[in-house]
Design an enzyme around this catalytic site. Structure first.
Site, PDB file in Angstrom:
ATOM      1  N   ASP A 227       0.823  -1.195   0.000  1.00  0.00           N
ATOM      2  CA  ASP A 227       0.000   0.000   0.000  1.00  0.00           C
ATOM      3  C   ASP A 227       0.868   1.260   0.000  1.00  0.00           C
ATOM      4  OD1 ASP A 227      -2.642   1.417   0.575  1.00  0.00           O
ATOM      5  OD2 ASP A 227      -1.475   2.027   2.337  1.00  0.00           O
ATOM      6  N   GLU A 252       1.457  -0.419  -5.032  1.00  0.00           N
ATOM      7  CA  GLU A 252       0.547   0.655  -5.407  1.00  0.00           C
ATOM      8  C   GLU A 252       1.359   1.946  -5.527  1.00  0.00           C
ATOM      9  OE1 GLU A 252      -3.320   3.137  -3.705  1.00  0.00           O
ATOM     10  OE2 GLU A 252      -1.664   2.536  -2.397  1.00  0.00           O
ATOM     11  N   ASP A 334     -10.242   2.445  -4.150  1.00  0.00           N
ATOM     12  CA  ASP A 334     -10.029   3.891  -4.101  1.00  0.00           C
ATOM     13  C   ASP A 334     -10.640   4.597  -5.309  1.00  0.00           C
ATOM     14  OD1 ASP A 334      -8.522   4.075  -1.693  1.00  0.00           O
ATOM     15  OD2 ASP A 334      -6.740   3.366  -2.744  1.00  0.00           O
TER      16      ASP A 334
END
Length: 447
Positions: A227, A252, A334
């Site tokens: 992340d 990410e 997201d």
């Protein structure tokens, strides 16, 4: 830049520091077919000892198995019921939401990393889910949130920058000095509002590696998703992968695309280069989500399909330059879901999946589209996955773009698949092509 997977000389140059990736360079050389067969001959056994086998295989298909609201729905139990369908549909790995204790219900403000009781369910329910996934040979991907961590007690400056009373009881030196700690400056972008972890501290890295090894070897996760990878140097991701040895990793690295006063720039080379630089920083041990392809594709489907061919005639995202490290996707928790920060146009979803599921790279399907939309969407995606598998499309498959006009895109992938998206009328020439599947504004043929 040339395709880093199709040029064996370049691959060797990029991989000189690691014999694992020298093998990958051999894979790109047609003279090494026999060696490739030996390397990939028994995938499952090799994957347990060789973390590069999955990348060389290139046949991964991922499912993001949650959305932003999943914590409200007894998630571990709910997912366990879907494992047979996930496996039958052809997914090799399912990315689960953060499984550890968190200040936020969604899991992205972790505190006690060793507690597996979260808003998604209890530790026992999680382990039951992981056991069932293993039975069905779907790998579990852990969401690794290590850029920031909520403190338990106040320390230097009256900030909650200490972690007393819980495992990994760090002091203020574990927190970057730019987010209220006594550590060094951050090696990446700051995640504002909470203490950011100082990965330059050796004791921090040692503890994180121990935790990752616990997730991998004791809890039962096999893959990692890193992340907010912009928050700390990629060299630490390299160290964490080497220490914990996940079978597959993806980062990410979400960077803004290039825009002008009229919208998205045609040329996104600097954007995809930044993602590639991050992958290089991990020692090429991790893949990365292909945000470049997402940004371009969701504009292209609105009637600008010319965007899908770069000036060199290649796909314009990371998958056009380094497909074995490009994890393509349409939406995630997201960009889509109830957050909808950067959503794919909802009436063009199947065009998007027709693109990423027939193209090189490593495709990801979003939970919402697969399970929460119409049943026909689920079935259309399964059909595309089935074609991908049976026609032997993989992350490094060759691609020849035939058309890239305002209302039409078409391409031949590998030797046996042809596809088109858009409302332009088109079909491949030659009697050897048979229509395999079609839907609203897309069609796929095979030989």
């Amino acid at each position: 830049m040339e395709n880093r997977d199709s040029n064996s000389v370049e691959s060797i140059e990029f991989s000189a520091s690691c014999s694992l990736y020298m093998l990958e360079a051999q894979e790109a050389n047609p003279r090494c077919d026999r060696a490739r067969t030996l390397i990939l001959g028994c995938d499952e056994n090799i994957q347990q000892t060789d973390p590069g086998a999955v990348l060389r295989n290139g046949k991964e298909i991922l499912l993001q198995a949650f959305n932003w609201e999943s914590h409200k729905h007894d998630w571990w139990r709910s997912l366990e019921n879907k494992v047979p369908d996930i496996a039958k549909s052809g997914f090799t790995s399912a990315w689960l939401p953060p499984a550890t204790h968190s200040f936020s219900s969604e899991g992205y403000l972790p505190q006690n990393l060793y507690s597996l009781n979260s808003s998604y369910g209890s530790e026992n329910l999680l382990k039951a889910l992981l056991h069932k996934m293993k039975q069905y040979k779907v790998r579990a991907m852990a969401d690794i949130v290590i850029n920031h961590r909520v403190g338990t007690t106040q320390g230097h400056g009256g900030m909650y920058n200490r972690y007393d009373g819980i495992p990994l009881s760090w002091d203020e030196y574990a927190v970057t000095n730019c987010t209220g700690g006594l550590g060094n400056r951050s090696t990446g972008d700051n995640f504002h509002g909470v203490p950011n972890v100082d990965h330059s501290q050796k004791f921090v890295r040692k503890d994180i590696i121990g935790w990752l090894q616990w997730l991998r070897n004791t809890v039962g996760f096999q893959d990692f998703r890193f992340d907010f990878a912009k928050g700390y140097s990629a060299k630490y991701v390299k160290e964490y992968i080497e220490g914990a040895k996940p079978i597959f990793s993806v980062g990410e690295y979400w960077d803004s695309c290039n825009y002008n006063g009229h919208g998205l720039d045609y040329n996104q080379d600097s954007h995809r280069q930044r993602i590639i630089n991050w992958i290089d920083g991990t020692g090429q041990r991790s893949t990365a989500f292909d945000f470049t392809t997402k940004g371009i594709l969701q504009e292209a489907v609105k009637g600008e399909f010319w965007r899908l061919r770069d000036p060199q005639g290649k796909p314009p995202g990371v998958l056009g330059w380094w497909p074995s490290r490009a994890v393509s996707f349409i939406d995630n928790h997201d960009t889509g879901s109830t957050q909808a920060h950067w959503p794919f146009p909802s009436n063009h979803i199947m065009e998007g999946y027709a693109y990423i599921l027939t193209h090189p790279g490593i495709p990801t399907v979003f939970y919402d589209h697969f399970y929460d939309w119409e049943n026909s969407i689920h079935d259309q995606i399964v059909k595309l996955i089935d074609i991908r598998k049976h026609q032997d499309i993989h992350s490094r498959s060759s691609i020849k773009i035939l058309e890239a006009q305002s209302n039409l895109y078409s391409a031949i992938i590998g030797e046996k698949v042809c596809m088109k998206i858009g409302d332009g009328s088109w079909c491949p020439s030659g009697r050897e092509w048979t229509l395999a599947t079609s839907g609203h504004r897309y069609a796929v043929w095979h030989k």
